[in-house]
Design a protein around this motif. Structure first.
Motif, short mmCIF file in Angstrom:
data_model
loop_
_atom_site.label_atom_id
_atom_site.label_comp_id
_atom_site.label_asym_id
_atom_site.label_seq_id
_atom_site.Cartn_x
_atom_site.Cartn_y
_atom_site.Cartn_z
N TYR A 252 0.83 -1.21 0.00
CA TYR A 252 0.00 0.00 0.00
C TYR A 252 0.86 1.26 0.00
CZ TYR A 252 -3.26 3.58 1.67
OH TYR A 252 -4.01 4.72 1.82
N TYR A 253 1.93 1.24 0.78
CA TYR A 253 2.77 2.44 0.90
C TYR A 253 3.88 2.50 -0.15
CZ TYR A 253 0.51 3.74 5.25
OH TYR A 253 -0.41 4.14 6.18
N LEU A 254 4.07 1.46 -0.93
CA LEU A 254 5.15 1.43 -1.93
C LEU A 254 5.11 2.62 -2.87
CD1 LEU A 254 7.58 -0.26 -2.99
CD2 LEU A 254 5.96 -1.39 -4.53
N PRO A 255 3.93 3.03 -3.38
CA PRO A 255 3.91 4.16 -4.32
C PRO A 255 3.74 5.53 -3.66
CG PRO A 255 1.77 3.10 -4.30
CD PRO A 255 2.62 2.37 -3.30
N GLN A 256 3.86 5.62 -2.33
CA GLN A 256 3.57 6.88 -1.64
C GLN A 256 4.85 7.53 -1.09
OE1 GLN A 256 -0.13 7.14 0.63
NE2 GLN A 256 -0.38 4.92 0.41
N ASN A 257 4.76 8.84 -0.92
CA ASN A 257 5.90 9.62 -0.44
C ASN A 257 5.62 10.19 0.95
OD1 ASN A 257 7.36 9.29 -2.89
ND2 ASN A 257 6.04 10.86 -3.82
N ALA A 258 6.70 10.45 1.69
CA ALA A 258 6.56 10.90 3.07
C ALA A 258 5.86 12.25 3.17
CB ALA A 258 7.94 10.98 3.73
N GLY A 259 6.13 13.15 2.23
CA GLY A 259 5.51 14.47 2.29
C GLY A 259 4.01 14.43 2.14
N ASP A 260 3.52 13.56 1.28
CA ASP A 260 2.07 13.43 1.10
C ASP A 260 1.41 12.91 2.38
OD1 ASP A 260 2.03 14.29 -1.60
OD2 ASP A 260 2.75 12.30 -2.22
N ILE A 261 2.04 11.93 3.01
CA ILE A 261 1.49 11.38 4.25
C ILE A 261 1.51 12.44 5.34
CG2 ILE A 261 1.71 9.56 5.99
CD1 ILE A 261 0.96 8.53 3.21
N ALA A 262 2.62 13.17 5.45
CA ALA A 262 2.73 14.20 6.49
C ALA A 262 1.63 15.24 6.34
CB ALA A 262 4.11 14.85 6.43
N ARG A 263 1.31 15.61 5.11
CA ARG A 263 0.32 16.67 4.88
C ARG A 263 -1.11 16.22 5.19
NH1 ARG A 263 4.76 18.04 2.62
NH2 ARG A 263 5.21 20.19 2.03
N LYS A 264 -1.31 14.94 5.34
CA LYS A 264 -2.63 14.46 5.76
C LYS A 264 -2.92 14.79 7.22
CE LYS A 264 -2.89 10.52 2.56
NZ LYS A 264 -2.98 9.03 2.46
N PHE A 265 -1.84 14.96 8.01
CA PHE A 265 -2.00 15.14 9.45
C PHE A 265 -1.49 16.47 9.97
CE2 PHE A 265 -1.09 10.58 8.61
CZ PHE A 265 -2.35 10.07 8.87
N ILE A 266 -0.59 17.12 9.21
CA ILE A 266 0.11 18.31 9.70
C ILE A 266 -0.15 19.48 8.77
CG2 ILE A 266 2.41 19.28 10.13
CD1 ILE A 266 3.29 16.40 10.86
N LYS A 267 -0.39 20.65 9.35
CA LYS A 267 -0.65 21.85 8.56
C LYS A 267 0.40 22.94 8.76
CE LYS A 267 -4.39 19.89 7.20
NZ LYS A 267 -4.39 19.23 5.87
N ASP A 268 1.07 22.97 9.88
CA ASP A 268 2.03 24.03 10.18
C ASP A 268 3.17 24.01 9.15
OD1 ASP A 268 4.49 25.26 11.38
OD2 ASP A 268 3.11 25.65 13.04
N PRO A 269 3.37 25.10 8.41
CA PRO A 269 4.41 25.12 7.37
C PRO A 269 5.81 24.86 7.92
CG PRO A 269 2.94 26.98 7.12
CD PRO A 269 2.62 26.36 8.44
N GLN A 270 6.11 25.38 9.10
CA GLN A 270 7.45 25.19 9.65
C GLN A 270 7.67 23.74 10.07
OE1 GLN A 270 10.52 27.75 12.27
NE2 GLN A 270 8.55 27.44 13.27
N LEU A 271 6.66 23.11 10.61
CA LEU A 271 6.79 21.70 10.97
C LEU A 271 6.94 20.82 9.72
CD1 LEU A 271 6.82 19.41 13.00
CD2 LEU A 271 4.31 19.51 13.10
N LEU A 272 6.21 21.15 8.67
CA LEU A 272 6.39 20.41 7.41
C LEU A 272 7.79 20.63 6.86
CD1 LEU A 272 2.92 21.10 5.73
CD2 LEU A 272 3.76 18.90 6.59
N SER A 273 8.33 21.83 7.04
CA SER A 273 9.71 22.09 6.62
C SER A 273 10.69 21.28 7.46
CB SER A 273 10.03 23.58 6.73
OG SER A 273 9.27 24.33 5.80
N PHE A 274 10.39 21.11 8.74
CA PHE A 274 11.24 20.26 9.58
C PHE A 274 11.24 18.82 9.07
CE2 PHE A 274 11.38 17.10 13.01
CZ PHE A 274 12.69 17.28 13.45
N ILE A 275 10.08 18.32 8.66
CA ILE A 275 10.01 16.96 8.12
C ILE A 275 10.76 16.88 6.79
CG2 ILE A 275 8.42 15.19 7.23
CD1 ILE A 275 6.48 16.07 9.46
N ASP A 276 10.74 17.98 6.02
CA ASP A 276 11.59 18.04 4.82
C ASP A 276 13.06 17.85 5.19
OD1 ASP A 276 9.66 18.41 2.86
OD2 ASP A 276 9.70 20.60 3.01
N ALA A 277 13.49 18.53 6.24
CA ALA A 277 14.88 18.41 6.68
C ALA A 277 15.18 17.00 7.16
CB ALA A 277 15.17 19.43 7.79
N GLU A 278 14.23 16.38 7.88
CA GLU A 278 14.39 14.98 8.30
C GLU A 278 14.63 14.08 7.09
OE1 GLU A 278 14.39 13.68 11.70
OE2 GLU A 278 12.22 13.49 12.04
#
Length: 604
Positions: A252-278
């Motif tokens: 199920y997760y083989l064709p999916q990317n971390a950023g898409d999953i993160a955006r399902k649960f997180i809205k704060d732009p800075q926190l999403l940028s932190f996950i980009d850095a991760e």
């Protein structure tokens, strides 16, 4: 993350392998007594020393070498030229992926020859010594190096050939220093990390919890499986029947990317940028371009088994694997520059070296990048369609500028972490050349890597080879010093006041250095998606369109990083072992599965 110093590094080969004892809570002891050629020996002497023989007679030395390698005459009564042999597998390159594939095959009883262009094994996971310092060539963050679970792939690879290593647990995977004075430590203990992150973003507490829980769901599914080749149907179907839910989760997760999953649960732009850095640390691209499976492997392994640093430096991993390979009856040759993969009736049957020597085998495994394998080592052959598809989806990631330094210990505060990631003012500079900085200080964990009262700093930042081409020597050297000085100034301002005055040793490497010593096209760190990929669907596995030719390393599933290339090596060895009769196989199922996997890649 990887790079090399600018110097020739010949002292690596002449140094004895000495390892220190460091207090530790996880102990995996090993001893080394490998020897490598000095730069003053002639070619034939080096070849014999690589095989473990010495002789005063050149003819006797050649005879001993043939005996050691099991060489068979290439013609009736042939004695005047190098005689040829046929191995079960030849591995081109001794990076971690190639060494894991080689040692896994040797452990199954296969006869393997590893050919390494340089004078020591390891590639970007190698080492070099200068003035009492033992520097890691690349990153010091070692995933997959614990004593638990199924994703401790480095530990498993060492154990397969009877080797263990002493390690030091790292209490902090990385300390992030980010825009808007955001400082986050990734603690070894998961709950401590989540507490710190939610403390910085209390309004995203639920989103943080849900995103990292998804990572754990994927990690636990992977960690429950016996990891072998996804191209081998008997294994694959067996795992599915034993663990259907886990296999379906991964599918199920083989064709999916971390950023898409993160955006399902997180809205704060800075926190999403932190996950980009991760994710950038994992894959050198942001979260939207990082496969969710890749991200989950490392974002959870750092808490499950933890990051454990090998006593004596990262180079000890490759030395241990090379030692284990020899003890299993296989061989490794250094200063063996492969320039061509030999084809016969469209099938890979051996390799040719730059000095004209030829070696033959049932299979050839290339630990070179796919660009080097299909663009340089295969002469006069049309690029296979699936490689055209790969190059359509992926481009060569840029390389790195690397600074290896010895500094006075007094410049570091007593609570300094081993690993740091620095992006000072602008999130948009994350992926730009010289935008972000990764810093390793391995002497925080193993003080014996440096002279007394000194520390090692390994600094690296994204850099493109185009920035360094066409420069006269003086301009090239001046530019290295200028760029390095700017990077060090940033560290001095952000973290370590007085850093410049504390420097007692410094070497700077560029993408050209990386290309020269690691033989990687443009000094690239690996493949990078051109756009937003469909997870890992586009990543090729180990088999290729050329019969008998396999690829291993960061150009293969699941991609970049030590744990990923070790996974690639284990998968490759399993598929090759089945193809040459050391594992069960079903030709009919094989053909059907390989066609299916190739079709999947076409829709990526």
């Amino acid at each position: 993350m990887l790079s090399l110093s600018h110097s020739p590094l010949q002292s690596i080969a002449e140094s004895a392998f000495q390892h220190s004892s460091v207090p530790k809570s996880l102990s995996i002891p090993v001893s080394f007594n490998l020897s490598f050629p000095s730069s003053t020996e002639n070619t034939q002497s080096r070849r014999i020393r690589n095989l473990g023989f010495r002789s005063s007679s050149r003819w006797k030395r050649r005879l001993l070498a043939r005996s050691m390698l099991g060489l068979e005459p290439s013609g009736s009564g042939a004695t005047s030229e190098e005689e040829k042999t046929r191995y079960d597998a030849i591995v081109v390159g001794s990076g971690i992926g190639g060494l894991v594939a080689a040692t896994q095959l040797a452990a199954k009883g296969a006869r393997v020859l590893v050919l390494e262009k340089y004078v020591i094994p390891g590639g970007s996971s190698g080492f070099y010594e200068r003035d009492g310092y033992t520097f890691d060539v690349g990153s010091s963050v070692m995933f997959g190096f614990s004593d638990k679970g199924n994703l401790n792939l480095i530990t498993q690879a060492l154990a397969a050939v009877g080797c263990e290593m002493q390690v030091v647990p790292d209490p902090t995977t990385v300390h992030f220093h980010l825009p808007n004075d955001l400082s986050v430590r990734v603690h070894r203990e998961y709950n401590d990390f989540i507490s710190e992150l939610t403390g910085k973003f209390p309004h995203e507490k639920e989103g943080i919890k849900h995103f990292y829980e998804k990572c754990w769901q994927i990690f636990n599914a992977l960690n429950s499986l016996e990891l072998k080749s996804l191209e081998e149907p008997i294994y694959l179907f067996g795992q599915f029947f034993q663990k259907p839910l886990e296999c379906l989760t991964l599918a199920y997760y083989l064709p999916q990317n971390a950023g898409d999953i993160a955006r399902k649960f997180i809205k704060d732009p800075q926190l999403l940028s932190f996950i980009d850095a991760e994710c950038f640390i994992v894959s050198t691209v942001n979260a939207l371009q990082t496969p969710m499976i890749n991200a989950s492997m490392v974002l959870c392994d750092r808490h499950f088994g933890g990051i454990n640093y090998p006593v004596g430096g990262v180079g000890g991993i490759a030395k241990s694997l090379a030692k284990g390979l020899l003890e299993k009856g296989s061989s490794i040759l250094y200063k063996a520059n492969v320039t061509e993969i030999i084809l016969q009736n469209g099938e890979a049957v051996g390799v040719r070296l730059s000095d004209g020597r030829e070696f033959f085998s049932k299979t050839v495994i290339s630990n070179a990048t796919r660009w080097d394998t299909f663009g340089k080592l295969l002469k006069g052959t049309r690029l296979p369609q699936e490689e055209e598809n790969f190059q359509r989806i992926y481009v060569k990631a840029p390389s790195f500028l690397s600074i290896h330094m010895g500094v006075k210990a007094e410049v570091l505060p007593s609570d300094t972490d081993c690993h740091h990631f620095i992006l000072e003012n602008d999130w948009t500079r994350l992926e730009e050349p010289y935008g972000s900085i990764f810093l390793s200080i391995p002497t925080v964990l193993d003080p014996m890597l440096a002279p007394e009262s000194c520390h090692i700093m390994h600094i690296f930042t994204v850099s493109c080879i185009e920035d360094w081409q066409g420069l006269p020597v003086k301009e090239y050297e001046a530019k290295k010093e200028l760029v390095a000085d700017e990077i060090i100034s940033r560290l001095e301002k952000k973290l370590f006041p007085g850093l410049k005055a504390s420097i007692v040793f410094k070497e700077v490497g560029t993408p050209k250095t990386h290309r020269r010593y690691l033989a990687r096209d443009s000094g690239t760190y690996g493949p990078m998606p051109r756009g937003v990929p469909k997870g890992l669907l586009g990543m090729p596995f180990n088999t290729t369109a050329i019969d008998g030719l396999y690829c291993v390393g960061d150009s293969c599933f699941p991609g970049q990083g030590v744990i990923a290339v070790a996974f690639s090596g284990i998968m490759c060895a399993h598929r090759v072992a089945a193809d040459i009769g050391f594992e069960r196989k079903s030709p009919i199922l094989d053909a059907a599965l390989l066609r299916l996997l190739r079709w999947f890649r076409t829709i990526a």
